[in-house]
Structure formats: C-alpha cells, structure tokens
Design a protein around this motif. Structure first.
Motif, PDB file in Angstrom:
ATOM      1  N   CYS A 119       0.828  -1.211   0.000  1.00 26.64           N
ATOM      2  CA  CYS A 119       0.000   0.000   0.000  1.00 26.64           C
ATOM      3  C   CYS A 119       0.858   1.256   0.000  1.00 26.64           C
ATOM      4  N   LEU A 120       1.947   1.245   0.768  1.00 29.64           N
ATOM      5  CA  LEU A 120       2.819   2.414   0.860  1.00 29.64           C
ATOM      6  C   LEU A 120       3.491   2.719  -0.469  1.00 29.64           C
ATOM      7  N   VAL A 121       4.030   1.676  -1.121  1.00 33.56           N
ATOM      8  CA  VAL A 121       4.705   1.860  -2.416  1.00 33.56           C
ATOM      9  C   VAL A 121       3.699   2.330  -3.478  1.00 33.56           C
ATOM     10  N   SER A 122       2.527   1.686  -3.505  1.00 38.69           N
ATOM     11  CA  SER A 122       1.503   2.064  -4.488  1.00 38.69           C
ATOM     12  C   SER A 122       1.047   3.499  -4.281  1.00 38.69           C
ATOM     13  N   CYS A 123       0.887   3.898  -3.018  1.00 40.53           N
ATOM     14  CA  CYS A 123       0.449   5.263  -2.718  1.00 40.53           C
ATOM     15  C   CYS A 123       1.511   6.279  -3.121  1.00 40.53           C
ATOM     16  N   ALA A 124       2.777   5.957  -2.836  1.00 37.70           N
ATOM     17  CA  ALA A 124       3.877   6.873  -3.161  1.00 37.70           C
ATOM     18  C   ALA A 124       3.963   7.099  -4.668  1.00 37.70           C
ATOM     19  N   ILE A 125       3.887   6.015  -5.440  1.00 43.43           N
ATOM     20  CA  ILE A 125       3.929   6.147  -6.899  1.00 43.43           C
ATOM     21  C   ILE A 125       2.651   6.813  -7.407  1.00 43.43           C
ATOM     22  N   GLY A 126       1.530   6.516  -6.766  1.00 41.80           N
ATOM     23  CA  GLY A 126       0.246   7.077  -7.187  1.00 41.80           C
ATOM     24  C   GLY A 126       0.153   8.579  -7.051  1.00 41.80           C
ATOM     25  N   LEU A 127       1.060   9.178  -6.273  1.00 43.11           N
ATOM     26  CA  LEU A 127       1.064  10.640  -6.142  1.00 43.11           C
ATOM     27  C   LEU A 127       1.315  11.329  -7.483  1.00 43.11           C
ATOM     28  N   VAL A 128       1.915  10.584  -8.425  1.00 45.80           N
ATOM     29  CA  VAL A 128       2.108  11.120  -9.785  1.00 45.80           C
ATOM     30  C   VAL A 128       0.764  11.539 -10.385  1.00 45.80           C
ATOM     31  N   PHE A 129      -0.295  10.795 -10.050  1.00 49.10           N
ATOM     32  CA  PHE A 129      -1.605  11.062 -10.633  1.00 49.10           C
ATOM     33  C   PHE A 129      -2.318  12.232  -9.955  1.00 49.10           C
ATOM     34  N   THR A 130      -1.694  12.808  -8.929  1.00 49.88           N
ATOM     35  CA  THR A 130      -2.274  14.002  -8.299  1.00 49.88           C
ATOM     36  C   THR A 130      -1.546  15.278  -8.736  1.00 49.88           C
ATOM     37  N   MET A 131      -0.603  15.128  -9.665  1.00 49.63           N
ATOM     38  CA  MET A 131       0.074  16.305 -10.226  1.00 49.63           C
ATOM     39  C   MET A 131      -0.842  16.970 -11.243  1.00 49.63           C
ATOM     40  N   GLU A 132      -0.418  18.106 -11.748  1.00 47.92           N
ATOM     41  CA  GLU A 132      -1.239  18.831 -12.734  1.00 47.92           C
ATOM     42  C   GLU A 132      -1.389  18.049 -14.031  1.00 47.92           C
ATOM     43  N   THR A 133      -0.436  17.170 -14.322  1.00 51.52           N
ATOM     44  CA  THR A 133      -0.557  16.290 -15.495  1.00 51.52           C
ATOM     45  C   THR A 133      -1.116  14.914 -15.110  1.00 51.52           C
ATOM     46  N   GLY A 134      -1.552  14.780 -13.863  1.00 48.54           N
ATOM     47  CA  GLY A 134      -1.974  13.473 -13.356  1.00 48.54           C
ATOM     48  C   GLY A 134      -3.048  12.809 -14.185  1.00 48.54           C
ATOM     49  N   ASN A 135      -4.021  13.595 -14.659  1.00 48.51           N
ATOM     50  CA  ASN A 135      -5.119  13.005 -15.422  1.00 48.51           C
ATOM     51  C   ASN A 135      -4.638  12.440 -16.755  1.00 48.51           C
ATOM     52  N   TYR A 136      -3.609  13.054 -17.354  1.00 48.86           N
ATOM     53  CA  TYR A 136      -3.061  12.540 -18.609  1.00 48.86           C
ATOM     54  C   TYR A 136      -2.369  11.201 -18.379  1.00 48.86           C
ATOM     55  N   TRP A 137      -1.625  11.093 -17.278  1.00 52.64           N
ATOM     56  CA  TRP A 137      -0.973   9.815 -16.959  1.00 52.64           C
ATOM     57  C   TRP A 137      -2.001   8.777 -16.548  1.00 52.64           C
ATOM     58  N   PHE A 138      -3.061   9.225 -15.893  1.00 52.10           N
ATOM     59  CA  PHE A 138      -4.157   8.312 -15.551  1.00 52.10           C
ATOM     60  C   PHE A 138      -4.730   7.676 -16.817  1.00 52.10           C
ATOM     61  N   ASP A 139      -4.966   8.500 -17.835  1.00 51.85           N
ATOM     62  CA  ASP A 139      -5.512   7.978 -19.099  1.00 51.85           C
ATOM     63  C   ASP A 139      -4.542   7.006 -19.762  1.00 51.85           C
ATOM     64  N   ILE A 140      -3.239   7.278 -19.697  1.00 53.59           N
ATOM     65  CA  ILE A 140      -2.245   6.370 -20.278  1.00 53.59           C
ATOM     66  C   ILE A 140      -2.305   5.008 -19.602  1.00 53.59           C
ATOM     67  N   PHE A 141      -2.292   5.004 -18.272  1.00 52.67           N
ATOM     68  CA  PHE A 141      -2.356   3.734 -17.538  1.00 52.67           C
ATOM     69  C   PHE A 141      -3.685   3.024 -17.798  1.00 52.67           C
ATOM     70  N   ASN A 142      -4.769   3.791 -17.814  1.00 47.81           N
ATOM     71  CA  ASN A 142      -6.092   3.205 -18.009  1.00 47.81           C
ATOM     72  C   ASN A 142      -6.244   2.605 -19.402  1.00 47.81           C
ATOM     73  N   ASP A 143      -5.656   3.236 -20.406  1.00 47.34           N
ATOM     74  CA  ASP A 143      -5.818   2.789 -21.790  1.00 47.34           C
ATOM     75  C   ASP A 143      -4.840   1.687 -22.195  1.00 47.34           C
ATOM     76  N   TYR A 144      -3.630   1.699 -21.616  1.00 47.33           N
ATOM     77  CA  TYR A 144      -2.591   0.829 -22.164  1.00 47.33           C
ATOM     78  C   TYR A 144      -1.968  -0.167 -21.186  1.00 47.33           C
ATOM     79  N   ALA A 145      -2.059   0.077 -19.880  1.00 50.01           N
ATOM     80  CA  ALA A 145      -1.353  -0.791 -18.926  1.00 50.01           C
ATOM     81  C   ALA A 145      -1.927  -2.192 -18.856  1.00 50.01           C
ATOM     82  N   ALA A 146      -3.229  -2.333 -19.151  1.00 48.03           N
ATOM     83  CA  ALA A 146      -3.866  -3.635 -18.928  1.00 48.03           C
ATOM     84  C   ALA A 146      -4.471  -4.281 -20.177  1.00 48.03           C
TER      85      ALA A 146
END
Length: 592
Positions: free
Chosen positions: A438-465
C-alpha cells in the motif's frame, strides 16, 4: 502450507468478494455509454452472447484453477507447468499498475464526497473572477461542472509536457483512500470477508434509491425510451460485438489474478462452477440495472438542457421583437419563428445567429464515458435536483464503495502470491507485506495528483492492462487445455468437487474463448497501427474545452514499457526456468 491456509468463513463470503470485485465502476460508467453508442436495447444481444461464450467460461476457468491449486497466481501457474510462472508474475505486474492508478478514482470520490456537504454545491455555479465584476472566464466558456472537475479538482495543465506540482488536497484524499484499503486488507480473508458485505451490498441500495428518484424526475422517460428503443442495424456493426466482448472481459476482472487469489481460499470441494455462473449473471444484470438508472438521469439532464435552450430562444425573440410576455410558448415557437422570418426578414436575420438550434435528440445522443460521465455528467444532473446535497452524498458514497470493492480484489492479486512465498513470509508478517504494498503504491500514485496526473491516468487506463490481459488469459486457457491437459484438469475437478465438466465448458475452454481472445487482440493491434500516432485529450483553458494532441516521444516510450513490462514476464519466466533447470542438470552431471 495447504493445511494452514486461511479460508473464507462461508461460501457466501467468497461470492460477495467476487461480486464486490467484479461489479465496479465500469458497470456504472462504461456499459451505459456502450448502450448509447451501439443501438440501445439491441446492444444486449451481442452482450449476452459474449457473456455466454467468453465471460462465464473464463471466469469459471480462473476460479477452478485457484481452487484446485490453492495458491496465488504465481504458484498456481507454476504448479500447472513450471514454465508458466511468468504468467502469474505478469498478472501481479498488471494488478500493481492497476492498483496504482485505480485508487486515484477513490481519492476523487472522497474529494467530491467532502464537497457534497456544501450549500450550494461548489460545482453548481461559476466562481467570480479576480475583480469580482463577473464570472471566471474559463468557467463561462466551459460549464460550472467542467470547471470544478478540470480546474478545482485536477488543476490540469495545458499538456502532458507541463508536469506542474503535486496538488496537496487530492494527494491527501489519495492517502486516505490507501489507508482505508489497508484497514480492509489488514488481516487477509478475516477482515476482507467482513468488508465485502458492505462493498457488495451498499451500492445496490444506493442504485435502488437512485432508480426510484430517477423515475420520478421530469424527462426520465425520454432517457429510458432512448435506451430501450433498439437500433437493429447496429447488430451488423463489428465494433458493437468487439466492444461487447471487451466489456464482458474487463468487467469480470479476468487475467488480473484476483479471482484465482479469492478462489484459493475456498474449500477444495466448493462448487465454483455454480459460483461462476452466479457472479457472471449478477455482474451483467447490474450493468443493465445501472444503465436504467443512468438513462433516467440522462433523460432528466437532456430534457432540462433542451427546455433551458428553448426558454433562452423564447426570451431572445420576445425581447428582440417586443412581443407580449407569455405570447411565445414552446408549442407555438416554430410557427412564430416562421412568421417573424417572413414578416421582418432584415431584423430576423440580425437575430438569427443568436438563435440556438434546440434538439432533445442531440442532447440524448451526447455520449460520455469514464470520468467524464462520473464527475461531469452526473454532477450536472445532480445540481439541478431538489435536495442536491443528499443525492450527491449518496452518489459519491456509492462510487467509493464500488471502487474500494474492486481495490480489495486488485490488492489480493498482489498480496496472495507474496504471502504464499515462503521466502518473503518468513521475514515479514502479513500485515507488514500489506503495508509495504500500500505504501509503495500510494507513493507512486502521487504522480496522478500532479497537474498532469489526469493525462498519466488515461495512459495507464488505456494501455497498462488491455493487451497484456488478453495475452495472459489466452495463455491461461491454452495452458489448462493443452499443457496441463483438459482431461487431467477435469479429473482434478471431479476428485475435489465431485462434478464433471460438461461439453459446454470443454468447448468454450478448448476453442471458442481462445479464438475470441485472439480476434480481440488482432483488433486492438490493428486499431493501434491504423490510428498511427497515439493522441490524447488535453484541456484548453482559453477555449474551455478539450483539444486533441499527439503524445510526445517519452510518453510513447512509457506506453511501450507499460505493455512490455507485463507481457515480457511470460517468455522471460519460461526462459529463466529453462536456464535454472539446465544449470541444475549440468551440476548433477558434473557430480556424477
């Protein structure tokens, strides 16, 4: 290890865990969109067919593997064939990617839930500008709900190249979301088994309440008529069938290893075949039920916007031509417009550019999915309801329960193989392993709370899985049927559950389902090739709308790494096993 393995308290707990995991945000924000895009009621035809030939058989396959092998994804596939340990690793990697970005949705749900107690709702009106002489320009060009989402929630940057800083308020919500997940998984099945009763049942309570409210809203029947009116020509559209198969596949959560992990805590004699059928049917029924709720809200929103548009036209014509108040109505609007155009052609031509073309059909055809539906369209409808704070609290509480339920499955897919490992579990207790994940996932997940976070969210949502999961499930089906052997697996199932496989399951596992997955993979690959340069939707504050931009080279490289990092686990796992075995054989020969 098998004797000491924790078990679900009752089979019902297992079923609720599977339902809580499978019934997620996709049922609420993806399925209604597909109905809207591909023929309303007629979309149910390919959807039910794909459920029968793809969803149900593959769900049963994963549950059966987990229950028979009584291990997480890595151990289960290593037991089936030593060269397949990479399949389990690939599932863990994909689940880790998913958990990193998926919990951000729960953070957003927390953010909106906290703001739902304000009166008026903060997304119901535009804020004043800096001089307090009018409304904020960006908000006026967009809408109050879009402004609150893109500016207040995301504080989104103009492009993915301008990363900006971490937004502390969404970041705190993300930490809270991860803390909640950790408390739910702290004691494994003991704590998760209790939580799933809430995460599985409460969303249905809210949906029922919303259905009753939705059906009483003005214009709800317009939305329901739009949903249930079939457009049979869409049955000839290949994309309708492809999207039906994709929705079934991802909605059930196949390939992540979560279902295997949940089933590994079952009694070996558990009737997982019956449970696979129950979970599949409940999941699909929930999608249809959620669509009825969504389209009743759609109908209200579309009717409200349509009537607001008409009232603006009536006010414009009344003021421009000095008509008597109340003379111009919705019923005689078109007739009066024709008269004014012929009687006062020059004056009407001056006013004409300001007259909006109001259409209920075009309002209903505005298709939105994902975060746009959850955080913009729904909030647009909620702000116009009476006692809007109550409906907002209920809605975002439901989203939170759906999101947490899915997160329990995602984290189980990661934690079960780790806690099954004697090397890791001998050094760290289960609580510490859960905390570190949980700690590691939360720390990395802070990337998605940056001003570009929603763009990276879309990348992970569209291509990671997407492509990795298709490959994983294809290898799973082939491994059980052709490496381990379908007859051997059938005898294992019969020995533990006392039930033999019938022809339906054998035909689906051995031929139909794998061929369908290959077809989906070919479609996605060809779609990427035909599309050319991958693009994304960026928010343009000056226009108050989304604009299309090309991904920069480094973003394309990360997309490639996301896909490769999971899919390459399969061949690398097999290669590693081959090398280890070869070295052991060499050592044995040298000793001899």
């Amino acid at each position: 290890m098998d004797e000491a393995r924790p078990l679900w308290a009752t089979p019902l707990q297992f079923v609720f865990a599977c339902i809580s995991y499978a019934v997620g945000l996709g049922n609420v924000w993806r399925f209604p969109y597909l109905c809207q895009m591909y023929g309303g009621g007629s979309f149910l035809v390919p959807y039910i067919i794909m459920l029968t030939v793809e969803g149900m058989p593959l769900l049963y396959l994963e549950l059966a593997v987990g229950q028979c092998m009584r291990q997480g994804s890595i151990g289960a596939w290593r037991t089936i064939n030593p060269y397949l340990s990479g399949v389990g690793v690939a599932s863990v990697v994909v689940s880790f990617f998913l958990s990193m970005y998926y919990n951000v949705i729960n953070a957003w749900a927390f953010w909106y839930l906290f703001h739902s107690f304000q009166d008026p709702l903060p997304w119901s009106v535009c804020p004043l500008n800096g001089n307090r002489t009018g409304y904020d320009e960006e908000c006026e060009k967009a809408s109050s709900t879009q402004y609150f989402w893109y500016r207040k929630t995301l504080n989104i940057s103009p492009s993915i190249q301008e990363s900006g800083a971490v937004q502390w308020e969404p970041a705190l919500c993300l930490i809270l979301a991860w803390l909640l997940v950790y408390l739910c998984i702290l004691r494994g099945t003991e704590s998760t088994g209790k939580v799933v009763y809430f995460t599985a049942l409460l969303p249905y309570c809210v949906l029922v309440i919303y259905l009753v409210r939705g059906l009483t809203l003005h214009g709800a029947t317009n939305g329901l008529a739009y949903m249930f009116t079939p457009k049979m020509e869409q049955l000839a559209n290949p994309k309708a069938w492809i999207n039906a198969a994709t929705q079934i596949f991802f909605s059930l959560g196949l390939g992540f290893g979560s279902l295997i992990a949940f089933a590994s805590y079952n009694e070996p004699s558990n009737n997982c075949q019956k449970h696979a059928v129950i979970v599949s049917i409940i999941n699909s029924s929930t999608s249809i039920f959620a669509s009825v709720v969504t389209f009743s809200i759609y109908g209200f929103k579309a009717t409200f916007n349509y009537e607001s548009c008409l009232n603006k036209v009536i006010l414009l014509l009344t003021n421009s031509f000095d008509l008597e108040d109340g003379f111009l109505t919705v019923s005689n609007l078109e007739e009066v417009k024709s008269y004014l155009a012929s009687a006062y052609p020059s004056k009407y031509s001056e006013v004409f550019p300001q007259i909006k073309n109001c259409s209920l059909e075009s309002e209903l055809e505005t298709a939105v999915q994902g975060t746009g539906l959850a955080f913009i369209v729904y909030t647009e409808a909620i702000k116009n309801m009476e006692v809007s704070q109550l409906w907002s609290v209920l809605y975002f509480f439901m989203l939170l329960m759906l999101g947490i339920g899915s997160m329990l499955g995602n984290t189980a897919a990661i934690l079960t193989p780790l806690t099954d490992s004697k090397v890791i579990s001998s050094y760290l207790p289960k609580e510490a392993i859960s905390g570190l994940v949980c700690l590691v996932s939360c720390a990395i997940g802070l990337v998605f709370t940056m001003e570009t976070g929603n763009y990276w969210f879309d990348i992970f949502n569209d291509y990671a899985a997407t492509l990795p999961l298709l490959l994983i499930v294809l290898v799973e089906a082939a491994a059980v049927c052709y490496l381990y052997g379908l007859r051997r697996f059938e005898s294992d199932l019969k020995a533990t559950t006392g039930r033999a496989l019938n022809w339906y399951w054998k035909a689906m596992w051995g031929g139909v389902s794998p061929l369908l997955i290959i077809s989906l993979s070919v479609f996605y690959l060809s779609d990427y090739i035909i599309t050319g340069t991958l693009q994304y939707q960026a928010w343009d504050a000056s226009q108050g709308q989304l604009v299309t931009k090309d991904y920069p080279p480094y973003a394309l490289a990360i997309i490639g790494l996301l896909v490769a990092s999971s899919t390459m686990c399969i061949p690398l796992g097999a290669l590693g096993t081959f090398i280890v075995r070869h070295l052991k054989q060499g050592d044995t020969a040298s000793v001899a």
